[in-house]
Design an enzyme around this catalytic site. Structure first.
Site, PDB file in Angstrom:
ATOM      1  N   SER A 317       5.083  -2.180  -6.047  1.00 55.19           N
ATOM      2  CA  SER A 317       4.164  -1.110  -6.417  1.00 55.19           C
ATOM      3  C   SER A 317       2.829  -1.727  -6.842  1.00 55.19           C
ATOM      4  CB  SER A 317       4.783  -0.238  -7.513  1.00 55.19           C
ATOM      5  OG  SER A 317       4.032   0.941  -7.698  1.00 55.19           O
ATOM      6  N   ASP A 401       8.178   7.229   0.817  1.00 59.43           N
ATOM      7  CA  ASP A 401       7.456   6.994  -0.434  1.00 59.43           C
ATOM      8  C   ASP A 401       6.234   7.908  -0.536  1.00 59.43           C
ATOM      9  OD1 ASP A 401       6.228   5.982  -2.697  1.00 59.43           O
ATOM     10  OD2 ASP A 401       6.439   3.887  -2.105  1.00 59.43           O
ATOM     11  N   HIS A 430       9.986   5.574  -3.551  1.00 61.04           N
ATOM     12  CA  HIS A 430       9.268   4.552  -4.306  1.00 61.04           C
ATOM     13  C   HIS A 430      10.248   3.717  -5.125  1.00 61.04           C
ATOM     14  CE1 HIS A 430       5.561   2.754  -5.549  1.00 61.04           C
ATOM     15  NE2 HIS A 430       5.851   2.892  -6.823  1.00 61.04           N
TER      16      HIS A 430
END
Length: 452
Positions: A317, A401, A430
């Protein structure tokens, strides 16, 4: 005083008991006389209007062939006790194909019934398409919404760079400013965290603007030669800690400013890193945190027990964006691992996702506009930095995602000129799971051992 308190407590208990009895009585009475009072008994209310919506496609592993059709199927299930009426709406979220109006459909679905609905689209030459299906029940305020994304030739996906004219000069000057700060490395063993195989150290150092940052170093005790090293960098607000792993590798779990144990000078609260100092590239949070990651490389490069030809940086991320940026700005990085990376292709990021926090920040001051904001962000867009990455790079994304859309990830990845590979998880969002985490460790070990 004690008698008065006892009397007050009795009064409160009586009121509480009366209230509970009233709710229970009313909820039983509703079965016979007034269904509108069912709000007193949520389970009964839920049972009357329980609807489930799922959506999927016939694209194998989420990827299709250019200029061919992909069919999306939405399944609506009524698990409630009453017939549900409402509107079914379809829409497309994509930068690869132009938006088109799909007429809404009025739906009636009986209790216990399942209905399926389909839509077919033609895939573009390259890119990703997210189909959005929404059912608005006439008896509720909030709609049910599900999405499914498919892709085609993602390794060919490109969008124009957004570099400003002084982009290179900006980063050369920023790195020079970092170099002017003595790092003042301090390494302190934490005996209670160490064991018979691994020594654990807390490491502190000075970074850009004299900000103190820290991390956790794990060193195998039995090493007889310099070892590969991996610098782990955090997701948004994540606290990096020792992992208790690495008998053949040195691991540095690093916290840039505002994260984990690096909050002496920069607080992690409020958790609003991406709007801190955003009015100006010089003051923006990610200027300092990118430079913090370079300082972490400085530390690893200073250690004689590290094989200087085997330094990796790995994050997910925000950490994936940190990994891209660090590999781009520091040629000492030998391997870059970016999972579900953030900080990629800001312009399309905001076309594909909506974040009220950014809207509110821009609206706070009249001089702020989307264009001025995107101009500042362009200095920290890993897509604009990617051309500098020369080391082997591994990127993994979740096809579904919605936080870091794969379109933006590939707009960075495809700009990397060096050796690179990617993995797409068709059903992941995610977060890629423990299996992926274990797989990356094997990939990292293989890359540094010279085996396939």
């Amino acid at each position: 005083m004690n008698e008065q308190m006892a009397w007050l407590n009795r009064q409160r208990w009586q009121k509480f008991t009366f209230t509970i009895l009233l709710i229970l009585c009313c909820s039983v009475a509703t079965i016979v006389v007034d269904s509108t009072i069912l709000a007193f008994y949520p389970k009964l209310q839920d049972k009357k209007s329980r609807l489930d919506l799922t959506i999927g496609s016939d694209a194998v592993l989420g990827l299709g062939t250019a200029n061919t059709g992909v069919k999306f199927t939405a399944k609506l299930v009524n698990n409630g006790d009453e017939t549900a009426n409402g509107m079914l709406a379809w829409s497309i979220n994509s930068t690869a194909i132009p938006p088109s109006k799909i007429p809404d459909q009025r739906i009636q679905i009986a209790a216990g019934q399942t209905k399926e609905f389909t839509k077919t689209i033609v895939l573009p030459q390259t890119g990703f398409v997210e189909m959005v299906c929404k059912f608005q029940h006439s008896a509720t305020v909030k709609a049910i919404q599900k999405t499914s994304r498919v892709g085609c030739n993602p390794n060919q996906l490109l969008t124009p760079l957004t570099q400003q004219k002084d982009f290179d000069e900006f980063w050369e000057r920023s790195i020079a400013e970092l170099k002017s700060v003595p790092p003042a490395f301090k390494t302190m063993e934490r005996a209670k965290m160490s064991d018979g195989d691994i020594q654990v150290f807390e490491v502190s150092m000075r970074s850009h603007n004299q900000v103190r940052v820290r991390g956790w170093l794990e060193v195998p005790r039995q090493a007889s030669k310099p070892l590969p090293a991996v610098i782990r960098v955090p997701g948004y607000g994540q606290n990096m800690k020792p992992v208790g792993k690495g008998d053949d590798m040195i691991i540095f779990s690093f916290n840039p400013r505002g994260h984990g144990n690096s909050q002496q000078d920069i607080s992690g609260q409020p958790n609003n890193f991406w709007i801190r100092g955003l009015d100006n590239a010089e003051t923006y949070y990610y200027r300092g945190s990118y430079l913090d990651c370079i300082r972490a490389v400085d530390f690893i490069a200073s250690r004689p027990d590290v094989d200087q030809d085997k330094i990796a940086v790995w994050g997910g991320s925000q950490g994936g964006g940190f990994a891209f940026a660090t590999a781009a700005l520091d040629s000492r990085v030998d391997y870059c691992i970016a999972d579900i990376p953030f900080l990629c292709d800001w312009r399309n990021y905001f076309r594909l996702s909506h974040w009220p926090e950014m809207d509110n920040w821009i609206a706070e001051k009249p001089q702020r506009t989307w264009e001025s904001t995107l101009r500042t962000l362009s200095y920290f867009d890993t897509m604009n930095l990617a051309g500098r990455i020369r080391c082997p790079t591994l990127m993994s994304v979740g096809l579904q995602d919605g936080v870091c859309p794969p379109t933006t990830c590939f707009h960075t990845f495809n700009r990397i000129p060096g050796e690179k590979s990617y993995r797409i998880y068709p059903n992941k969002r995610h977060g890629l799971g423990k299996e992926h985490y274990a797989w990356v460790w094997t990939q990292l070990g293989a890359a540094f051992s010279g085996t396939d």
